[in-house]
Write an enzyme that holds these catalytic residues in place. Structure first.
Site, PDB file in Angstrom:
ATOM      1  N   TRP A  24       0.837  -1.209   0.000  1.00 47.88           N
ATOM      2  CA  TRP A  24       0.000   0.000   0.000  1.00 47.88           C
ATOM      3  C   TRP A  24       0.870   1.256   0.000  1.00 47.88           C
ATOM      4  O   TRP A  24       0.772   2.104  -0.894  1.00 47.88           O
ATOM      5  CB  TRP A  24      -0.923  -0.037   1.217  1.00 47.88           C
ATOM      6  CG  TRP A  24      -1.800   1.158   1.437  1.00 47.88           C
ATOM      7  CD1 TRP A  24      -1.953   2.252   0.630  1.00 47.88           C
ATOM      8  CD2 TRP A  24      -2.689   1.368   2.538  1.00 47.88           C
ATOM      9  NE1 TRP A  24      -2.874   3.134   1.163  1.00 47.88           N
ATOM     10  CE2 TRP A  24      -3.337   2.612   2.336  1.00 47.88           C
ATOM     11  CE3 TRP A  24      -2.997   0.630   3.678  1.00 47.88           C
ATOM     12  CZ2 TRP A  24      -4.271   3.128   3.236  1.00 47.88           C
ATOM     13  CZ3 TRP A  24      -3.928   1.144   4.579  1.00 47.88           C
ATOM     14  CH2 TRP A  24      -4.560   2.376   4.357  1.00 47.88           C
ATOM     15  N   ASP A  58       1.085  -8.449  -1.411  1.00 50.60           N
ATOM     16  CA  ASP A  58      -0.282  -7.957  -1.596  1.00 50.60           C
ATOM     17  C   ASP A  58      -0.240  -6.499  -2.050  1.00 50.60           C
ATOM     18  O   ASP A  58       0.341  -5.651  -1.378  1.00 50.60           O
ATOM     19  CB  ASP A  58      -1.085  -8.071  -0.297  1.00 50.60           C
ATOM     20  CG  ASP A  58      -2.517  -7.588  -0.476  1.00 50.60           C
ATOM     21  OD1 ASP A  58      -3.348  -8.385  -0.945  1.00 50.60           O
ATOM     22  OD2 ASP A  58      -2.790  -6.409  -0.166  1.00 50.60           O
ATOM     23  N   TYR A  63      -3.483   1.557  -5.315  1.00 50.48           N
ATOM     24  CA  TYR A  63      -2.329   2.081  -4.588  1.00 50.48           C
ATOM     25  C   TYR A  63      -1.425   2.876  -5.533  1.00 50.48           C
ATOM     26  O   TYR A  63      -0.712   2.305  -6.359  1.00 50.48           O
ATOM     27  CB  TYR A  63      -1.522   0.953  -3.949  1.00 50.48           C
ATOM     28  CG  TYR A  63      -2.275   0.112  -2.938  1.00 50.48           C
ATOM     29  CD1 TYR A  63      -3.427   0.574  -2.318  1.00 50.48           C
ATOM     30  CD2 TYR A  63      -1.820  -1.159  -2.599  1.00 50.48           C
ATOM     31  CE1 TYR A  63      -4.110  -0.210  -1.398  1.00 50.48           C
ATOM     32  CE2 TYR A  63      -2.496  -1.941  -1.673  1.00 50.48           C
ATOM     33  CZ  TYR A  63      -3.645  -1.465  -1.087  1.00 50.48           C
ATOM     34  OH  TYR A  63      -4.323  -2.240  -0.181  1.00 50.48           O
ATOM     35  N   GLN A 182     -10.089 -10.169   3.189  1.00 51.60           N
ATOM     36  CA  GLN A 182      -9.032  -9.299   3.708  1.00 51.60           C
ATOM     37  C   GLN A 182      -9.682  -8.157   4.499  1.00 51.60           C
ATOM     38  O   GLN A 182     -10.157  -7.192   3.929  1.00 51.60           O
ATOM     39  CB  GLN A 182      -8.189  -8.736   2.557  1.00 51.60           C
ATOM     40  CG  GLN A 182      -6.992  -7.944   3.038  1.00 51.60           C
ATOM     41  CD  GLN A 182      -6.155  -7.383   1.906  1.00 51.60           C
ATOM     42  OE1 GLN A 182      -5.750  -6.226   1.941  1.00 51.60           O
ATOM     43  NE2 GLN A 182      -5.884  -8.191   0.891  1.00 51.60           N
ATOM     44  N   TYR A 210      -5.288  -6.908   7.208  1.00 52.35           N
ATOM     45  CA  TYR A 210      -4.442  -5.764   6.889  1.00 52.35           C
ATOM     46  C   TYR A 210      -4.394  -4.780   8.051  1.00 52.35           C
ATOM     47  O   TYR A 210      -5.243  -4.819   8.944  1.00 52.35           O
ATOM     48  CB  TYR A 210      -4.866  -5.093   5.580  1.00 52.35           C
ATOM     49  CG  TYR A 210      -6.139  -4.272   5.573  1.00 52.35           C
ATOM     50  CD1 TYR A 210      -6.155  -2.945   5.991  1.00 52.35           C
ATOM     51  CD2 TYR A 210      -7.329  -4.800   5.054  1.00 52.35           C
ATOM     52  CE1 TYR A 210      -7.310  -2.184   5.925  1.00 52.35           C
ATOM     53  CE2 TYR A 210      -8.493  -4.045   4.995  1.00 52.35           C
ATOM     54  CZ  TYR A 210      -8.470  -2.723   5.421  1.00 52.35           C
ATOM     55  OH  TYR A 210      -9.627  -1.966   5.359  1.00 52.35           O
ATOM     56  N   ALA A 289       6.082  -2.232   4.384  1.00 48.10           N
ATOM     57  CA  ALA A 289       7.408  -1.674   4.647  1.00 48.10           C
ATOM     58  C   ALA A 289       7.795  -0.799   3.467  1.00 48.10           C
ATOM     59  O   ALA A 289       7.439  -1.095   2.323  1.00 48.10           O
ATOM     60  CB  ALA A 289       8.445  -2.777   4.849  1.00 48.10           C
ATOM     61  N   ARG A 290       8.524   0.265   3.774  1.00 51.76           N
ATOM     62  CA  ARG A 290       8.981   1.166   2.714  1.00 51.76           C
ATOM     63  C   ARG A 290      10.500   1.190   2.589  1.00 51.76           C
ATOM     64  O   ARG A 290      11.033   1.702   1.620  1.00 51.76           O
ATOM     65  CB  ARG A 290       8.464   2.586   2.981  1.00 51.76           C
ATOM     66  CG  ARG A 290       6.962   2.699   2.872  1.00 51.76           C
ATOM     67  CD  ARG A 290       6.489   4.109   3.059  1.00 51.76           C
ATOM     68  NE  ARG A 290       6.366   4.453   4.470  1.00 51.76           N
ATOM     69  CZ  ARG A 290       6.011   5.652   4.907  1.00 51.76           C
ATOM     70  NH1 ARG A 290       5.784   6.622   4.035  1.00 51.76           N
ATOM     71  NH2 ARG A 290       5.892   5.893   6.193  1.00 51.76           N
ATOM     72  N   GLN A 294      12.985  -1.766   7.858  1.00 55.20           N
ATOM     73  CA  GLN A 294      11.695  -1.978   8.523  1.00 55.20           C
ATOM     74  C   GLN A 294      11.288  -3.454   8.481  1.00 55.20           C
ATOM     75  O   GLN A 294      10.588  -3.933   9.371  1.00 55.20           O
ATOM     76  CB  GLN A 294      10.624  -1.124   7.848  1.00 55.20           C
ATOM     77  CG  GLN A 294      10.823   0.381   8.022  1.00 55.20           C
ATOM     78  CD  GLN A 294       9.808   1.194   7.239  1.00 55.20           C
ATOM     79  OE1 GLN A 294       9.362   0.792   6.171  1.00 55.20           O
ATOM     80  NE2 GLN A 294       9.444   2.357   7.766  1.00 55.20           N
TER      81      GLN A 294
END
Length: 325
Positions: A24, A58, A63, A182, A210, A289-290, A294
């Site tokens: 996302w 996912d 997004y 989900q 989520y 995670a970006r 992380q």
């Protein structure tokens, strides 16, 4: 590479790891975006998760209005290990102003599927999910019937839904089997426990939750100062969970998660994720995670089994934090 245990997802032939990579945030700017993202860092984060044994990703067409799917495709193109399962979603269409709307018309879903296949650069989508239901019962049923047709055509392998209630699940189930649901689920958002999780458990519907870390709020890295400095195009800056009067209770919960984690050698976010995995109806949790670092904090949640006393310790504070939801 670690070997994570896997669990069968609903009626599918897919056995998935307890945590999956959530894409996302890496979509970047859109109506529900997390601010600008560095695609190279996003790809590195995906690779790190796969290195640690995660076997599914996912994402969704919404997004970043397609950007997340494109980043996932780039990550897969540069990955030389076993190919992970790729899950994506449809049903949120953007207008000329970039505002998204729920649309489940059959021709719209079919176009979205073709667009996702092109962006992801795959021959078939492993799990295709309706992102949000619509109030129009006929349109909801038309959308799910189209999903079933796409499955028969081989464009998607398995079909699921997201954010459906029990009545909507029953309507869809009368048309074609549902592989998975989900829903949102975390220590501070437990409303699915009363009806939705028991229903899925009875019906053999897989559940991949989520926001188990409440969109970063329960990671241990979120502070008042950081929230105040979130960019204006980060949706969280406006959300009640990240503002008073809820924020103080949420930050108190984070400190409890930190205490439990410190005793076991886990980050607060991993404890939050492990809490969702304790429920027998939950197949797996989506962990976003970006940046690569992380991933190290959260993937270990897959192996963490919280004791009854630890669960009680967390839930005592969690009930206070979630009381105003």
């Amino acid at each position: 590479m670690q070997k994570l245990q896997t669990k069968r997802l609903g009626n599918s032939d897919m056995s998935i790891t307890p945590v999956g990579f959530g894409a996302w945030a890496i979509g970047g700017s859109w109506q529900f975006g997390w601010g600008a993202q560095d695609d190279r860092q996003s790809i590195a984060a995906i690779h790190r998760a796969l290195d640690l044994g995660v076997n599914w990703i996912d994402t969704a067409a919404a997004y970043g209005l397609g950007h997340s799917e494109e980043v996932v495709a780039r990550a897969l193109a540069g990955w030389h290990g076993p190919r992970p399962y790729v899950f994506t979603k449809c049903g949120l269409r953007s207008d000329a102003n970039g505002k998204v709307h729920e649309v489940l018309k059959g021709d719209s879903i079919r176009r979205e599927c073709e667009d996702s296949l092109r962006r992801l650069r795959v021959d078939a989508i492993d799990l295709y999910q309706i992102h949000w239901p619509v109030d129009d019962t006929a349109e909801l049923e038309e959308g799910w019937a189209t999903m079933a047709q796409l499955q028969r055509e081989g464009k998607v392998r398995w079909i699921g839904v997201s954010n459906f209630n029990v009545e909507e699940l029953k309507r869809a189930q009368a048309i074609a089997p549902i592989t998975s649901l989900q829903p949102p689920y975390s220590v501070i958002r437990r409303d699915i426990e009363e009806e939705i999780l028991p229903f899925c458990q009875r019906e053999g519907i897989g559940v991949i939750v989520y926001s188990p870390m409440a969109s970063g709020l329960l990671t241990g890295a979120m502070t008042r100062e950081r929230i105040s400095k979130l960019p204006d195009d980060d949706w969280r800056k406006r959300h009640p969970d990240f503002n008073e009067p809820r924020l103080s209770a949420h930050l108190e919960l984070v400190e409890r998660l930190r205490e439990v984690g410190n005793r076991r050698g886990y980050a607060p976010g991993a404890v939050a994720v492990a809490w969702t995995l304790r429920h027998p109806a939950v197949t797996a949790a989506i962990v976003g995670a970006r940046r690569p670092e992380q991933v190290f904090d959260t993937v270990p949640a897959a192996a963490l089994r919280l004791t009854p006393s630890e669960l009680s310790e967390i839930e005592t504070v969690g009930e206070l934090a979630g009381r105003d939801q």
